[in-house]
Every structure is written in C-alpha cells, then in structure tokens.
Design an enzyme around this catalytic site. Structure first.
Site, mmCIF file in Angstrom:
data_model
loop_
_atom_site.group_PDB
_atom_site.id
_atom_site.type_symbol
_atom_site.label_atom_id
_atom_site.label_comp_id
_atom_site.label_asym_id
_atom_site.label_seq_id
_atom_site.Cartn_x
_atom_site.Cartn_y
_atom_site.Cartn_z
ATOM 1 N N ASN A 10 0.815 -0.985 0.036
ATOM 2 C CA ASN A 10 0.209 0.145 0.079
ATOM 3 C C ASN A 10 0.829 1.485 -0.034
ATOM 4 O O ASN A 10 1.272 1.525 0.949
ATOM 5 C CB ASN A 10 -1.259 -0.051 1.218
ATOM 6 C CG ASN A 10 -1.668 1.101 1.337
ATOM 7 O OD1 ASN A 10 -1.938 2.303 0.462
ATOM 8 N ND2 ASN A 10 -2.448 1.271 2.553
ATOM 9 N N LYS A 12 0.012 4.142 -0.258
ATOM 10 C CA LYS A 12 -0.511 5.526 0.666
ATOM 11 C C LYS A 12 -0.471 6.830 -0.379
ATOM 12 O O LYS A 12 -0.329 6.203 -1.872
ATOM 13 C CB LYS A 12 0.244 5.647 1.814
ATOM 14 C CG LYS A 12 -0.009 4.279 2.926
ATOM 15 C CD LYS A 12 -0.235 4.215 4.357
ATOM 16 C CE LYS A 12 0.007 2.928 4.690
ATOM 17 N NZ LYS A 12 0.124 3.560 5.797
ATOM 18 N N HIS A 96 -9.642 0.948 4.687
ATOM 19 C CA HIS A 96 -8.003 0.667 5.784
ATOM 20 C C HIS A 96 -8.651 1.688 6.833
ATOM 21 O O HIS A 96 -9.205 2.694 6.870
ATOM 22 C CB HIS A 96 -7.215 1.528 4.603
ATOM 23 C CG HIS A 96 -6.178 1.444 5.602
ATOM 24 N ND1 HIS A 96 -5.663 2.663 6.238
ATOM 25 C CD2 HIS A 96 -4.700 0.266 4.584
ATOM 26 C CE1 HIS A 96 -4.258 1.861 6.186
ATOM 27 N NE2 HIS A 96 -4.039 0.884 5.530
ATOM 28 N N GLU A 98 -7.276 3.821 7.853
ATOM 29 C CA GLU A 98 -7.239 5.997 7.581
ATOM 30 C C GLU A 98 -8.086 6.057 6.949
ATOM 31 O O GLU A 98 -8.391 7.381 7.501
ATOM 32 C CB GLU A 98 -5.748 5.708 6.885
ATOM 33 C CG GLU A 98 -3.975 5.768 7.477
ATOM 34 C CD GLU A 98 -2.549 5.105 6.615
ATOM 35 O OE1 GLU A 98 -2.516 5.183 5.231
ATOM 36 O OE2 GLU A 98 -2.499 5.286 7.351
ATOM 37 N N GLU A 168 -5.652 -6.197 10.615
ATOM 38 C CA GLU A 168 -4.575 -4.342 10.197
ATOM 39 C C GLU A 168 -4.643 -3.642 11.400
ATOM 40 O O GLU A 168 -6.247 -3.062 11.822
ATOM 41 C CB GLU A 168 -4.496 -3.235 9.675
ATOM 42 C CG GLU A 168 -4.352 -4.522 8.106
ATOM 43 C CD GLU A 168 -4.126 -3.223 6.701
ATOM 44 O OE1 GLU A 168 -2.353 -2.794 7.139
ATOM 45 O OE2 GLU A 168 -4.580 -2.293 7.023
ATOM 46 N N GLY A 174 2.318 2.208 10.611
ATOM 47 C CA GLY A 174 3.168 2.862 10.335
ATOM 48 C C GLY A 174 3.431 3.293 11.867
ATOM 49 O O GLY A 174 4.943 4.464 11.950
ATOM 50 N N SER A 214 3.323 -2.219 10.198
ATOM 51 C CA SER A 214 4.541 -2.864 10.397
ATOM 52 C C SER A 214 5.182 -3.833 9.884
ATOM 53 O O SER A 214 5.945 -4.777 10.876
ATOM 54 C CB SER A 214 5.125 -2.755 11.387
ATOM 55 O OG SER A 214 4.218 -0.579 11.958
HETATM 56 C C1 PEP Z 1 -1.022 -0.229 5.843
HETATM 57 O O1 PEP Z 1 -0.551 0.900 5.149
HETATM 58 O O2 PEP Z 1 -1.496 -0.739 5.753
HETATM 59 C C2 PEP Z 1 0.134 -0.302 6.912
HETATM 60 C C3 PEP Z 1 0.509 -1.774 7.686
HETATM 61 O O3 PEP Z 1 1.112 0.347 7.289
HETATM 62 P P1 PEP Z 1 2.513 -0.430 7.906
HETATM 63 O O4 PEP Z 1 3.377 -1.062 6.678
HETATM 64 O O5 PEP Z 1 3.396 0.854 7.500
HETATM 65 O O6 PEP Z 1 2.394 -0.645 9.117
#
Ligand code: PEP
Length: 251
Positions: A10, A12, A96, A98, A168, A174, A214
C-alpha cells in the site's frame, strides 16, 4: 484448495509519478522468479495509469486504495470500480483504518464499496482491526467481528472466493510496533472461525487473511510461518524496492 500467499504493498499518498513508475518496474522485476505467490501494489490513483503501463507485462497485480459504490455519477473525488478496471486495476483496498479513522468512513460505506467492487469485477481486500484502546479494554474480538460482519453484509457464498480479508491492528500501522506472531495468529484464527459461522467450513478454509501493521524484512518470515496468516499488507516497507523484494521472498 491451498491458499496462495498474497503480499500487497500500500503506497498510500507517497511517491512522485516518476518514483512510482520506477518502483513499479522494480517490483515487477522482483516478481520474475516467484512461484505460487501473488504480489499486488496499490499506488495513489494519480499514478495508477502510469504504473499500470509500467507493470502490464509482469505478474504484479494493480490495486486502488479505495473505490466508489456506483458505476458513475455526481461523487466528487471518487473513482468508480469500472473506471479503475479500465486502467488495468484488478484489486482494491477497502476499509483501511486511515479511511475509517481519518476520513470517517463507516462500516456501511465500506460495505457499499465492497459490494460494488464485487459486482463490477474488482477483488476487494477488506481491512479490519482494533484501535489500541479497544485492545486495552479487551474488545479486540468484538471490534473485528463487527467490522467483518458489516463489511461482508450481502456478500454471497459464491462471491466470497473473490474477497481477501486483512487484519490490521490500528496500533501497529505505521508505528513500527508489530503485533507478535501469536497475537496476529490468534485474531486470524478468530476471523476464519467467524467466516465459518457466517458461511461454511470449506469457504473459511479457502479465504485469504493478510496481516498488516509494520511488516518488515525482519519480521515477515515469522508472521508468514503462522497457520492462518496468508500474506501481508505492507505500508512503509513497500515504498523501498529492496525491503519489498525481501518481503515478497519471505521464507
Ligand atoms: C498499511 O498501510 O496498511 C500498513 C500496514 O502500513 P505499515 O506497514 O507502514 O504499518
């Protein structure tokens, strides 16, 4: 039927057009030797056409980071699933954290988007996950179950094989804080069990459940070693060609 691992990047709201095309090409090259695993990248919608052209002769799947719930109409700022398909997009990330927590997308909106994606032939990745306060208060399973049930409302058994779920935990996105492999496996097993309740055992056994939060070269092997983890949704580490190459070559 064995579940084919899926590693999804992703991107973003990062990368210039030129950087996105370069990274798309690098990921395509990384995938050349892969067998029995799938790789997906989700650039910003502004870069989809260019990355589509740069990766079209590869096995990399192209995804959008969201999609609208109608074919067309007065929906400023949205991209219709049909328009995305025209660009070579075959998958879409929906719900997601976000989108849910920064832009206020509700479970009902996520569900409308998901049903439209399925109807117009895009494969959705339905994201679910608890916030830190939910986990601290012992509400992880209730939050995940609610998001799962609401997101899949109206999805038939025959459509379910197109759906991918991503667990997630919001506190791990992040932040550099990964769920331990045991924490992740526990929730993945719970999601599979709920899908068995909502649908049936063989469908629950076939659906892919990705872990996101992460994921890095240093933790991907342990996470992918868990029985119910079928892939990863990767944010930060997907923006670096070398890190993503190591992740897609997980052991
Ligand atoms: C994501 O954007 O879905 C995500 C898991 O980000 P990160 O790997 O940076 O935690």
């Amino acid at each position: 039927m064995a579940r084919i691992p899926l590693i999804a990047g992703n991107w973003k709201m990062y990368l210039s057009l030129a950087e996105a095309v370069d990274l798309g090409r690098a990921v395509a090259a990384s995938c050349a030797d892969l067998k029995n695993r799938q790789v997906m990248i989700a650039p910003t919608s502004a870069a989809l056409a260019a990355v589509s052209a740069a990766t079209q002769s590869s096995t990399v799947k192209l995804a959008a980071q969201n999609s609208g719930w109608e074919k067309e109409g007065a929906f400023t700022g949205e991209n219709s699933p049909v328009m995305l398909k025209d660009l070579g997009v075959s998958m879409v990330i929906l719900g997601h954290s976000e989108r849910r927590h920064i832009f206020g997308e509700s479970d009902a909106m996520v569900n409308r988007r998901l049903l439209a994606a399925l109807n117009f032939g895009l494969q959705p990745i339905l994201c679910v996950g608890e916030q830190l306060a939910d986990r601290d208060q012992g509400n992880t399973f209730a939050v995940v179950e609610n998001q799962l049930r609401a997101g899949l409302e109206g999805v038939s058994s025959t459509q379910l094989d197109q759906v991918v779920v991503a667990y997630e935990p919001v506190w791990a996105i992040g932040t550099g804080k990964t769920a331990t492999k045991e924490q992740a496996q526990e929730v993945h097993a719970f999601i599979r069990e709920k899908i068995e309740t909502l649908y049936e055992k063989n469908l629950a056994g076939e659906i892919r459940i990705l872990y996101g939060g992460s994921v890095k070269p240093s933790n991907v092997d342990a996470l992918m070693g868990q029985a119910d983890i079928d892939g990863a949704l990767v944010g930060g580490a997907a923006l670096d060609a070398e890190s993503f190459d190591r992740i897609i070559h997980f052991k």
